[in-house]
Design a protein around this motif. Structure first.
Motif, PDB file in Angstrom:
ATOM      1  N   SER A   1      -5.712  38.911  43.226  1.00  0.00           N
ATOM      2  CA  SER A   1      -6.521  38.960  41.996  1.00  0.00           C
ATOM      3  C   SER A   1      -5.955  39.984  41.023  1.00  0.00           C
ATOM      4  O   SER A   1      -5.950  39.757  39.802  1.00  0.00           O
ATOM      5  CB  SER A   1      -7.968  39.338  42.334  1.00  0.00           C
ATOM      6  N   THR A   2      -5.483  41.090  41.543  1.00  0.00           N
ATOM      7  CA  THR A   2      -4.892  42.121  40.681  1.00  0.00           C
ATOM      8  C   THR A   2      -3.616  41.583  40.037  1.00  0.00           C
ATOM      9  O   THR A   2      -3.388  41.741  38.829  1.00  0.00           O
ATOM     10  CB  THR A   2      -4.607  43.402  41.499  1.00  0.00           C
ATOM     11  N   ARG A   3      -2.797  40.899  40.834  1.00  0.00           N
ATOM     12  CA  ARG A   3      -1.565  40.311  40.280  1.00  0.00           C
ATOM     13  C   ARG A   3      -1.905  39.285  39.201  1.00  0.00           C
ATOM     14  O   ARG A   3      -1.270  39.253  38.144  1.00  0.00           O
ATOM     15  CB  ARG A   3      -0.748  39.646  41.401  1.00  0.00           C
ATOM     16  N   TYR A   4      -2.903  38.453  39.462  1.00  0.00           N
ATOM     17  CA  TYR A   4      -3.306  37.441  38.473  1.00  0.00           C
ATOM     18  C   TYR A   4      -3.808  38.103  37.179  1.00  0.00           C
ATOM     19  O   TYR A   4      -3.492  37.666  36.072  1.00  0.00           O
ATOM     20  CB  TYR A   4      -4.423  36.556  39.035  1.00  0.00           C
ATOM     21  N   GLY A   5      -4.624  39.149  37.342  1.00  0.00           N
ATOM     22  CA  GLY A   5      -5.197  39.816  36.158  1.00  0.00           C
ATOM     23  C   GLY A   5      -4.108  40.437  35.291  1.00  0.00           C
ATOM     24  O   GLY A   5      -4.111  40.294  34.057  1.00  0.00           O
ATOM     25  N   VAL A   6      -3.165  41.102  35.939  1.00  0.00           N
ATOM     26  CA  VAL A   6      -2.053  41.720  35.194  1.00  0.00           C
ATOM     27  C   VAL A   6      -1.244  40.622  34.495  1.00  0.00           C
ATOM     28  O   VAL A   6      -0.899  40.726  33.310  1.00  0.00           O
ATOM     29  CB  VAL A   6      -1.154  42.556  36.141  1.00  0.00           C
ATOM     30  N   ALA A   7      -0.951  39.536  35.228  1.00  0.00           N
ATOM     31  CA  ALA A   7      -0.140  38.444  34.663  1.00  0.00           C
ATOM     32  C   ALA A   7      -0.843  37.797  33.465  1.00  0.00           C
ATOM     33  O   ALA A   7      -0.189  37.403  32.489  1.00  0.00           O
ATOM     34  CB  ALA A   7       0.138  37.400  35.739  1.00  0.00           C
ATOM     35  N   ALA A   8      -2.178  37.700  33.536  1.00  0.00           N
ATOM     36  CA  ALA A   8      -2.928  37.090  32.416  1.00  0.00           C
ATOM     37  C   ALA A   8      -2.723  37.912  31.146  1.00  0.00           C
ATOM     38  O   ALA A   8      -2.513  37.364  30.055  1.00  0.00           O
ATOM     39  CB  ALA A   8      -4.413  36.995  32.780  1.00  0.00           C
ATOM     40  N   VAL A   9      -2.768  39.233  31.273  1.00  0.00           N
ATOM     41  CA  VAL A   9      -2.577  40.085  30.087  1.00  0.00           C
ATOM     42  C   VAL A   9      -1.128  39.999  29.600  1.00  0.00           C
ATOM     43  O   VAL A   9      -0.869  39.986  28.390  1.00  0.00           O
ATOM     44  CB  VAL A   9      -2.988  41.551  30.376  1.00  0.00           C
ATOM     45  N   GLU A  10      -0.191  39.893  30.534  1.00  0.00           N
ATOM     46  CA  GLU A  10       1.212  39.745  30.116  1.00  0.00           C
ATOM     47  C   GLU A  10       1.401  38.455  29.315  1.00  0.00           C
ATOM     48  O   GLU A  10       2.125  38.440  28.317  1.00  0.00           O
ATOM     49  CB  GLU A  10       2.156  39.761  31.338  1.00  0.00           C
ATOM     50  N   LEU A  11       0.736  37.373  29.732  1.00  0.00           N
ATOM     51  CA  LEU A  11       0.837  36.121  28.969  1.00  0.00           C
ATOM     52  C   LEU A  11       0.292  36.315  27.562  1.00  0.00           C
ATOM     53  O   LEU A  11       0.866  35.825  26.583  1.00  0.00           O
ATOM     54  CB  LEU A  11       0.062  34.989  29.674  1.00  0.00           C
TER      55      LEU A  11
ATOM     56  N   GLY B   1     -13.154  38.353  44.496  1.00  0.00           N
ATOM     57  CA  GLY B   1     -11.931  38.592  43.718  1.00  0.00           C
ATOM     58  C   GLY B   1     -12.181  38.539  42.216  1.00  0.00           C
ATOM     59  O   GLY B   1     -11.349  38.988  41.435  1.00  0.00           O
ATOM     60  N   LEU B   2     -13.334  37.999  41.802  1.00  0.00           N
ATOM     61  CA  LEU B   2     -13.615  37.945  40.352  1.00  0.00           C
ATOM     62  C   LEU B   2     -13.594  39.350  39.755  1.00  0.00           C
ATOM     63  O   LEU B   2     -12.983  39.584  38.706  1.00  0.00           O
ATOM     64  CB  LEU B   2     -14.982  37.289  40.095  1.00  0.00           C
ATOM     65  N   ASN B   3     -14.274  40.280  40.442  1.00  0.00           N
ATOM     66  CA  ASN B   3     -14.312  41.648  39.910  1.00  0.00           C
ATOM     67  C   ASN B   3     -12.921  42.282  39.894  1.00  0.00           C
ATOM     68  O   ASN B   3     -12.599  43.053  38.982  1.00  0.00           O
ATOM     69  CB  ASN B   3     -15.265  42.515  40.737  1.00  0.00           C
ATOM     70  N   ALA B   4     -12.131  41.930  40.897  1.00  0.00           N
ATOM     71  CA  ALA B   4     -10.770  42.496  40.944  1.00  0.00           C
ATOM     72  C   ALA B   4      -9.945  41.992  39.756  1.00  0.00           C
ATOM     73  O   ALA B   4      -9.143  42.740  39.186  1.00  0.00           O
ATOM     74  CB  ALA B   4     -10.100  42.137  42.266  1.00  0.00           C
ATOM     75  N   VAL B   5     -10.144  40.719  39.373  1.00  0.00           N
ATOM     76  CA  VAL B   5      -9.423  40.194  38.201  1.00  0.00           C
ATOM     77  C   VAL B   5      -9.933  40.879  36.931  1.00  0.00           C
ATOM     78  O   VAL B   5      -9.140  41.327  36.087  1.00  0.00           O
ATOM     79  CB  VAL B   5      -9.588  38.655  38.070  1.00  0.00           C
ATOM     80  N   ILE B   6     -11.262  40.995  36.808  1.00  0.00           N
ATOM     81  CA  ILE B   6     -11.845  41.645  35.617  1.00  0.00           C
ATOM     82  C   ILE B   6     -11.267  43.060  35.478  1.00  0.00           C
ATOM     83  O   ILE B   6     -10.876  43.496  34.392  1.00  0.00           O
ATOM     84  CB  ILE B   6     -13.391  41.702  35.746  1.00  0.00           C
ATOM     85  N   ARG B   7     -11.201  43.755  36.599  1.00  0.00           N
ATOM     86  CA  ARG B   7     -10.693  45.135  36.588  1.00  0.00           C
ATOM     87  C   ARG B   7      -9.217  45.180  36.176  1.00  0.00           C
ATOM     88  O   ARG B   7      -8.814  46.008  35.339  1.00  0.00           O
ATOM     89  CB  ARG B   7     -10.876  45.742  37.985  1.00  0.00           C
ATOM     90  N   ALA B   8      -8.417  44.272  36.766  1.00  0.00           N
ATOM     91  CA  ALA B   8      -6.975  44.298  36.482  1.00  0.00           C
ATOM     92  C   ALA B   8      -6.706  43.938  35.020  1.00  0.00           C
ATOM     93  O   ALA B   8      -5.865  44.560  34.361  1.00  0.00           O
ATOM     94  CB  ALA B   8      -6.238  43.339  37.413  1.00  0.00           C
ATOM     95  N   VAL B   9      -7.430  42.930  34.504  1.00  0.00           N
ATOM     96  CA  VAL B   9      -7.247  42.546  33.091  1.00  0.00           C
ATOM     97  C   VAL B   9      -7.609  43.728  32.202  1.00  0.00           C
ATOM     98  O   VAL B   9      -6.853  44.111  31.295  1.00  0.00           O
ATOM     99  CB  VAL B   9      -8.123  41.315  32.736  1.00  0.00           C
ATOM    100  N   THR B  10      -8.771  44.317  32.465  1.00  0.00           N
ATOM    101  CA  THR B  10      -9.262  45.401  31.607  1.00  0.00           C
ATOM    102  C   THR B  10      -8.315  46.594  31.646  1.00  0.00           C
ATOM    103  O   THR B  10      -7.928  47.139  30.599  1.00  0.00           O
ATOM    104  CB  THR B  10     -10.681  45.824  32.056  1.00  0.00           C
ATOM    105  N   ARG B  11      -7.926  46.992  32.843  1.00  0.00           N
ATOM    106  CA  ARG B  11      -7.062  48.180  32.963  1.00  0.00           C
ATOM    107  C   ARG B  11      -5.702  47.945  32.298  1.00  0.00           C
ATOM    108  O   ARG B  11      -5.198  48.797  31.566  1.00  0.00           O
ATOM    109  CB  ARG B  11      -6.891  48.575  34.440  1.00  0.00           C
ATOM    110  N   THR B  12      -5.105  46.761  32.563  1.00  0.00           N
ATOM    111  CA  THR B  12      -3.790  46.492  31.963  1.00  0.00           C
ATOM    112  C   THR B  12      -3.897  46.430  30.442  1.00  0.00           C
ATOM    113  O   THR B  12      -3.055  46.984  29.721  1.00  0.00           O
ATOM    114  CB  THR B  12      -3.224  45.150  32.501  1.00  0.00           C
TER     115      THR B  12
END
Ligand code: F6P
Length: 365
Positions: free
Chosen positions: A304-314, A19-30
């Motif tokens: 992981s995708t939800r977490y990554g998006v939420a991190a950028v929203e914060l 899931g690490l890569n999924a978070v990296i991807r979601a943060v980067t894309r968002t």
């Protein structure tokens, strides 16, 4: 606050986790698609922050990584920059080098740092927050032992892997009328053993939270034999111990902030049971890092995708010093000040243990 953000950085620390890569991807894309931020990643966790080793993260860099375990940024579970080993006059000494990291962030023009890790990694994130760095945390660990979130990403993949292993052990156990012991990870928390044990139809589940009596395990196996069951499956958490015993330590990693590596209880238990049970052969399997490798489960890809998006929203909302988390079915956040040091263990009287007991699973107590 939000307008000032132009560039953000990510790092992954501690043991790797699906899931690490999924978070990296979601943060980067968002970050790129929604806010036009520039994104970079530090390599090897905090060590990369100290050495200023970073790579640009673009839509291309994060393409094709959603399903892949591991981390394209690499990780380290040894490097605490508040207590870091450096060479001085040919001698290794421990020093607080966190100011070097803060300077590196300034030099690179990084406005916010996303730290993806477990308790140790997030402790440093909290401490960088206290030093004025704009940090946001994302909770990672297959152990699922962080109290501030209902679920850490990586846990679901680990229990999927362990459940599949138990399915496989069942067929061979039955063919040979054996007692099969399967050891799973989890450190001092029994979540993987408990949930994989239920999903994988174990007869006995041994947890760190419920010290076992070997005679009770033998009684359960005998009871099964009386019912005509010719084999038994035992799941044991690496941190489990008997009523009068100690945890089994596999390794001491001297240069790690958390040096004890558990492992080997399955072999000890097999030996101890062999002294008491003569009519079945006993075999042990230690799943180890297989639980952390390979592809990420569907559930973890989504979490992981939800977490990554939420991190950028914060970050966009200027809500720094927080960790994203899951409460019930909703993504939320919690101050890193309240996250650290609050671990979550299996409640021996909780609903999941009770469910397991009601269907006849023994906890060796
Ligand atoms: O915290 C995750 C975890 O996989 C634990 O379940 C396990 O005890 C530990 O890390 C293993 O650490 P290492 O990768 O250093 O062997």
């Amino acid at each position: 606050m939000a307008e000032k953000i132009k560039k953000i950085a990510l790092l992954t620390g501690g043991g790797d986790c699906p899931g690490l890569n999924a978070v990296i991807r979601a943060v980067t894309r968002t970050a790129i698609l929604q806010y036009g931020y520039e994104v970079v990643g530090y390599k090897f966790g905090y060590r990369g922050l100290y050495n200023n080793e970073l790579i640009p993260l673009t839509l291309d860099t994060v393409s094709g990584i959603l399903h892949r375990g591991g981390t394209i940024l690499y990780s380290s579970n040894k490097d605490n920059l508040f207590d870091y080993t450096v060479e001085e006059n040919g001698v290794s000494v421990k020093k607080d080098v966190s100011d070097v990291a803060v300077e590196n962030l300034k030099k690179e023009g990084i406005d916010a740092l996303v730290v993806i890790g477990g308790d140790g990694t997030l402790t440093s994130a909290r401490d960088f927050g206290r030093k004025g760095v704009n940090v946001v945390g994302v909770p990672k660990t297959i152990d699922n032992d962080l109290a501030a979130t209902d679920v850490t990403f990586g846990f679901n993949t680990a229990i999927d892997v362990a459940t599949e292993a138990l399915d496989r052990l069942h067929t061979t156990a039955e063919s040979h009328h054996r007692i099969m012991i399967c050891e799973v990870m989890g450190r001092n928390a029994g979540w993987i053993a408990l949930e994989a044990g239920i999903a994988g139809s174990a007869d006995v589940i041994l947890l760190p939270e419920i010290p076992y009596d070997i005679n009770k395990i033998v009684a359960k196996i005998k009871e099964r034999q009386k019912q005509g069951k010719v084999f038994s499956i035992i799941v044991v958490a690496e941190g489990a111990k008997s009523l009068d015993g100690e945890v089994v330590v596999n390794k001491v990693v001297a240069d790690s902030p958390d040096p004890i590596r558990l492992g080997g209880i399955a072999n000890k238990l097999a030996y101890d049971l062999e002294q008491l049970i003569k009519d079945n052969e006993i075999r042990s399997t230690i799943l180890g890092h297989i639980q952390r490798g390979g592809n990420t489960s569907t559930y973890d890809r989504i979490l992981s995708t939800r977490y990554g998006v939420a991190a950028v929203e914060l970050i966009n909302e200027g809500k720094f010093g927080n960790m994203v988390c899951l409460k019930g079915n909703s993504i939320s956040y919690e101050s890193l000040e309240n996250v650290i040091g609050h671990t979550k263990n299996v409640d021996p009287n909780g609903e999941i243990v009770t469910v397991a007991r009601k269907i006849g699973i023994s906890f060796g107590d």
